[in-house]
Design a protein around this motif. Sequence first.
Motif, PDB file in Angstrom:
ATOM      1  N   UNK A 159      51.213  47.088  35.993  1.00 60.26           N
ATOM      2  CA  UNK A 159      51.114  48.540  36.204  1.00 60.26           C
ATOM      3  C   UNK A 159      49.869  48.897  37.017  1.00 60.26           C
ATOM      4  N   UNK A 160      49.919  50.016  37.690  1.00 61.40           N
ATOM      5  CA  UNK A 160      48.791  50.450  38.523  1.00 61.40           C
ATOM      6  C   UNK A 160      47.485  50.541  37.746  1.00 61.40           C
ATOM      7  N   UNK A 161      47.575  50.954  36.465  1.00 62.00           N
ATOM      8  CA  UNK A 161      46.359  51.135  35.681  1.00 62.00           C
ATOM      9  C   UNK A 161      45.616  49.822  35.445  1.00 62.00           C
ATOM     10  N   UNK A 162      46.308  48.689  35.623  1.00 66.74           N
ATOM     11  CA  UNK A 162      45.683  47.393  35.387  1.00 66.74           C
ATOM     12  C   UNK A 162      45.202  46.707  36.670  1.00 66.74           C
ATOM     13  N   UNK A 163      45.567  47.268  37.829  1.00 65.06           N
ATOM     14  CA  UNK A 163      45.288  46.592  39.095  1.00 65.06           C
ATOM     15  C   UNK A 163      43.796  46.467  39.387  1.00 65.06           C
ATOM     16  N   UNK A 164      43.005  47.467  38.966  1.00 65.71           N
ATOM     17  CA  UNK A 164      41.569  47.408  39.226  1.00 65.71           C
ATOM     18  C   UNK A 164      40.907  46.266  38.469  1.00 65.71           C
ATOM     19  N   UNK A 165      41.331  46.060  37.212  1.00 63.65           N
ATOM     20  CA  UNK A 165      40.806  44.935  36.438  1.00 63.65           C
ATOM     21  C   UNK A 165      41.204  43.619  37.089  1.00 63.65           C
ATOM     22  N   UNK A 166      42.455  43.548  37.534  1.00 61.63           N
ATOM     23  CA  UNK A 166      42.931  42.335  38.196  1.00 61.63           C
ATOM     24  C   UNK A 166      42.108  42.062  39.457  1.00 61.63           C
ATOM     25  N   UNK A 167      41.844  43.113  40.233  1.00 62.40           N
ATOM     26  CA  UNK A 167      41.097  42.980  41.486  1.00 62.40           C
ATOM     27  C   UNK A 167      39.665  42.504  41.244  1.00 62.40           C
ATOM     28  N   UNK A 168      39.058  42.976  40.158  1.00 63.16           N
ATOM     29  CA  UNK A 168      37.658  42.652  39.871  1.00 63.16           C
ATOM     30  C   UNK A 168      37.496  41.309  39.151  1.00 63.16           C
ATOM     31  N   UNK A 169      38.587  40.741  38.692  1.00 61.83           N
ATOM     32  CA  UNK A 169      38.513  39.523  37.883  1.00 61.83           C
ATOM     33  C   UNK A 169      38.461  38.260  38.738  1.00 61.83           C
ATOM     34  N   UNK A 170      37.745  37.283  38.225  1.00 60.80           N
ATOM     35  CA  UNK A 170      37.857  35.919  38.739  1.00 60.80           C
ATOM     36  C   UNK A 170      39.090  35.320  38.063  1.00 60.80           C
ATOM     37  N   UNK A 171      40.072  34.871  38.856  1.00 57.60           N
ATOM     38  CA  UNK A 171      41.344  34.379  38.310  1.00 57.60           C
ATOM     39  C   UNK A 171      41.515  32.915  38.681  1.00 57.60           C
ATOM     40  N   UNK A 172      41.789  32.085  37.672  1.00 58.99           N
ATOM     41  CA  UNK A 172      41.938  30.658  37.935  1.00 58.99           C
ATOM     42  C   UNK A 172      42.860  30.027  36.888  1.00 58.99           C
ATOM     43  N   UNK A 173      43.490  28.898  37.216  1.00 58.33           N
ATOM     44  CA  UNK A 173      44.419  28.260  36.276  1.00 58.33           C
ATOM     45  C   UNK A 173      43.732  27.236  35.374  1.00 58.33           C
ATOM     46  N   UNK A 174      44.273  27.081  34.177  1.00 57.95           N
ATOM     47  CA  UNK A 174      43.901  25.993  33.274  1.00 57.95           C
ATOM     48  C   UNK A 174      45.199  25.411  32.704  1.00 57.95           C
TER      49      UNK A 174
END
Length: 283
Positions: A46-61
């Motif tokens: 959802x749009x309300x979560x996109x800012x958190x996603x954008x600001x996050x470091x995202x990586x797989x484990x």
Amino acid sequence: MTKLKKSLETPKYIKRSAKLISFFSDKLAVQFAMKLFITPIKFPTPNRELNMEKKSKIFPLELPKAKKDFMVYENGNGSKKALLIHGWNGRGTQLVSIAKELVDLDYTVVSFDAPGHGKSSKNTTVMTDFIEAAFVLERYYKGFDLIIGHSLGAMSTINVLGRGFKAKKAITIGSGDEIINIIKDFVKTIGLNEKIAHKLKEAFEAKYNEKIENYTVHEQIKKIEIPVFIIHDKNDLDVPYSASENIHRNAKNSKLLLTEKLGHRKILGDSKVITEIKEFVNK
């Protein structure tokens, strides 16, 4: 006032298929139900979560035992660490409103997409995968100050703490209690007879070689010494609030907050709930 609904209604074609299969064979009905039960549905962020996603470091484990991958989100750069665990069909950004407040309170916020959810690879998954992911992250980040879970993530939260996960405080939101009740509700939702629920329980225990009672939340919380803030809405149509009342009754050190008219998901962004969470965290 907005009328509250279940988070996900079962399509009519699923119900028709389930009834047709069960007419011919209980065994096939159990196999059909199990496949549905362990296969999450991926929804767009959802749009309300996109800012958190954008600001996050995202990586797989990777989950060594389950042999599945999962995506991790790291948000903020605080001196304290918090782990957030989403519910079924959710995402690592689902607790975005809570995450934002924690970042402002000097937390590094860690969350994840469980296998089959969000950005993680398409896969089947069960609560033991959520639990394994929490322990993988505990080792990776060398412990957490706070752990918060919603729905299945809340059940996982108490289960990891009961199994030795180290944290100073915990929060559960909309937690279920006994897995058999979740199975019964699921079987009813897809239009099958309750006898299939008991056969499905037996099938799960045979597949995973473990009793589902080992994951009963009100039993696991008896092992926990740290403060646990238990939150649930009285109008939750997905998980009855009596589950959280029973968890609270069996806890050594817990606080119970019962809200109204928020349902199963709106509760995650409610300003009054978030204020209560901040007070508990800061206390």
